[in-house]
Design a protein around this motif. Structure first.
Motif, PDB file in Angstrom:
ATOM      1  N   ASN A  22       0.852  -1.189   0.000  1.00 47.55           N
ATOM      2  CA  ASN A  22       0.000   0.000   0.000  1.00 47.55           C
ATOM      3  C   ASN A  22       0.887   1.238   0.000  1.00 47.55           C
ATOM      4  O   ASN A  22       1.659   1.471   0.932  1.00 47.55           O
ATOM      5  N   SER A  23       0.776   2.031  -1.034  1.00 47.94           N
ATOM      6  CA  SER A  23       1.664   3.187  -1.217  1.00 47.94           C
ATOM      7  C   SER A  23       1.418   4.301  -0.214  1.00 47.94           C
ATOM      8  O   SER A  23       2.222   5.226  -0.101  1.00 47.94           O
ATOM      9  N   LYS A  24       0.316   4.222   0.543  1.00 43.89           N
ATOM     10  CA  LYS A  24       0.000   5.273   1.515  1.00 43.89           C
ATOM     11  C   LYS A  24       0.615   5.011   2.898  1.00 43.89           C
ATOM     12  O   LYS A  24       0.511   5.851   3.787  1.00 43.89           O
ATOM     13  N   VAL A  25       1.239   3.844   3.078  1.00 47.65           N
ATOM     14  CA  VAL A  25       1.864   3.532   4.366  1.00 47.65           C
ATOM     15  C   VAL A  25       3.118   4.380   4.546  1.00 47.65           C
ATOM     16  O   VAL A  25       3.956   4.473   3.658  1.00 47.65           O
ATOM     17  N   LYS A  26       3.239   5.007   5.702  1.00 42.68           N
ATOM     18  CA  LYS A  26       4.414   5.789   6.046  1.00 42.68           C
ATOM     19  C   LYS A  26       5.152   5.077   7.181  1.00 42.68           C
ATOM     20  O   LYS A  26       4.642   4.988   8.295  1.00 42.68           O
ATOM     21  N   LEU A  27       6.317   4.570   6.887  1.00 39.86           N
ATOM     22  CA  LEU A  27       7.084   3.848   7.899  1.00 39.86           C
ATOM     23  C   LEU A  27       7.778   4.825   8.837  1.00 39.86           C
ATOM     24  O   LEU A  27       8.395   5.790   8.383  1.00 39.86           O
ATOM     25  N   PRO A  28       7.698   4.592  10.138  1.00 42.11           N
ATOM     26  CA  PRO A  28       8.352   5.483  11.103  1.00 42.11           C
ATOM     27  C   PRO A  28       9.870   5.448  10.974  1.00 42.11           C
ATOM     28  O   PRO A  28      10.448   4.476  10.486  1.00 42.11           O
ATOM     29  N   GLU A  29      10.509   6.512  11.424  1.00 38.44           N
ATOM     30  CA  GLU A  29      11.962   6.652  11.291  1.00 38.44           C
ATOM     31  C   GLU A  29      12.719   5.507  11.959  1.00 38.44           C
ATOM     32  O   GLU A  29      13.697   4.997  11.410  1.00 38.44           O
ATOM     33  N   ASP A  30      12.282   5.104  13.162  1.00 36.48           N
ATOM     34  CA  ASP A  30      13.015   4.059  13.865  1.00 36.48           C
ATOM     35  C   ASP A  30      12.967   2.733  13.113  1.00 36.48           C
ATOM     36  O   ASP A  30      13.939   1.972  13.115  1.00 36.48           O
TER      37      ASP A  30
END
Length: 349
Positions: free
Chosen positions: A297-305
């Motif tokens: 899903n292209s809308k997923v934003k993975l957290p920095e950690d």
């Protein structure tokens, strides 16, 4: 007495009918055994509340695609998780259902170049997540710079210190990415097999399961192996500090996974509810956090950690991956598996 007997019989019939209805509402999904099934339960099933009375049960099998080739598959499974090349092969054999955009609205958030479609342009499955196939290594025995190229595996210093997978996956995975590394492609596979011919003398054994490879790698019985990034991340989360994964300079192979429906399976409407749910950003993010499954899903934003855990930003990983034409791979797979079997015939298992 007769009235009481009738009441008991009616009650039994109603109970059986109720049990049958409850069973009919349960969707069974075939997945590989091991930690992956637990991730499905934790990231997807626990939060699934469709409101239609259906429930999801994960059934762990050695090979979900193989299970779908059984004549009884439609009665045993509602869905299955398979690889891209297996989804195409199953579709070509007429063993899985196909869908249009209206049935799978959740698929709209997947990059079109990663969709699996049949010759009629219909979806043969729902891409849920991907991992990549790079070079895993034991940090006590090897360094990342030793494996900066796929050709590094052919170095004689690794004699008796490497492992390879079985021909079933060596042909569509290893041979393809090594062909790419040597100037070929999934269409021109010879360069990949030529590199494998140089690597095989360094191979101690082929691994027969992920658990087998986990043991070989963490115990230092082998120094390196072409392997799945998600398995390395899982090992590290489980406390194995002596394993790492490299994306060679020529790239790593992108391995997307697809949820498919056996041809003629019951409760198709409820299976579609489940498929559109797992297409969402929230469950895919949970899976990424739990097991390093990279979202489709292209809308997923993975957290920095999490991106730090992955070793580099998500976008950079995607740019480093090779996504071949899996239809070409399926078309030539049988002959290439035979070739891989001959290549590995002298290697112990």
């Amino acid at each position: 007495m007769m009235n009481r007997l009738k009441a008991l019989i009616c009650g039994a019939i109603l109970a059986c009918t109720g049990a049958g209805a409850a069973t009919a509402q349960e969707l069974t999904m075939a997945v590989w055994g091991g930690g992956g099934a637990n991730t499905w339960r934790e990231a997807f099933i626990k939060q699934f509340a469709p409101g239609n009375g259906s429930t999801i049960k994960m059934v762990e099998v050695p090979n979900p695609a193989g299970a779908l080739r059984s004549p009884a598959a439609a009665n045993q499974y509602s869905l299955a998780l398979v690889t891209y090349f297996e989804a195409i092969a199953l579709s070509n054999a007429g063993l899985i259902e196909s869908f249009d955009d209206k049935q799978l609205p959740g698929i709209a958030d997947v990059d079109p170049k990663y969709l699996t479609k049949d010759k009629a342009g219909r979806h043969v499955g729902l891409p849920v997540y991907f991992t990549y196939y790079g070079i895993a290594y034991n940090t006590d025995l090897a360094k990342a710079e030793d494996l900066a190229s796929w050709q590094g595996l052919a170095d004689p210093k690794w004699k008796g210190k490497l492992s390879l997978t079985r021909p079933t996956y060596l042909a569509p995975y290893d041979a393809v990415i090594m062909a790419k590394a040597m100037g070929g492609s999934e269409k021109d596979i010879d360069p990949g097999f030529k590199l494998l011919e140089k690597i095989v003398p360094n191979v101690l054994a082929t691994y027969t399961s992920l658990a087998h490879m986990n043991t070989l790698l963490t115990r230092g019985e082998v120094a390196a192996v072409p392997f799945y990034a998600s398995r390395v991340w899982a090992l590290r989360r489980q406390g194995a500090a002596n394993v790492g994964i490299v994306i060679p300079k020529e790239g790593a192979l992108m391995l997307p996974y697809v949820v498919v429906v056996p041809k003629g399976a019951k409760n198709l409407d409820k299976s579609l509810v489940w498929m559109n749910y797992i297409a969402g950003a929230e469950p895919q993010l949970r899976a990424a956090l739990l097991d390093g499954w990279l979202p489709m899903n292209s809308k997923v934003k993975l957290p920095e950690d999490l991106q730090k855990t992955l070793g580099q930003p998500y976008e950079q990983i995607v740019k480093s991956l090779y996504s071949p034409d899996w239809r070409i791979i399926v078309e030539h797979n049988e002959a290439r598996v035979d070739r891989a079997e001959k290549l590995l015939s002298g290697v112990k298992q």
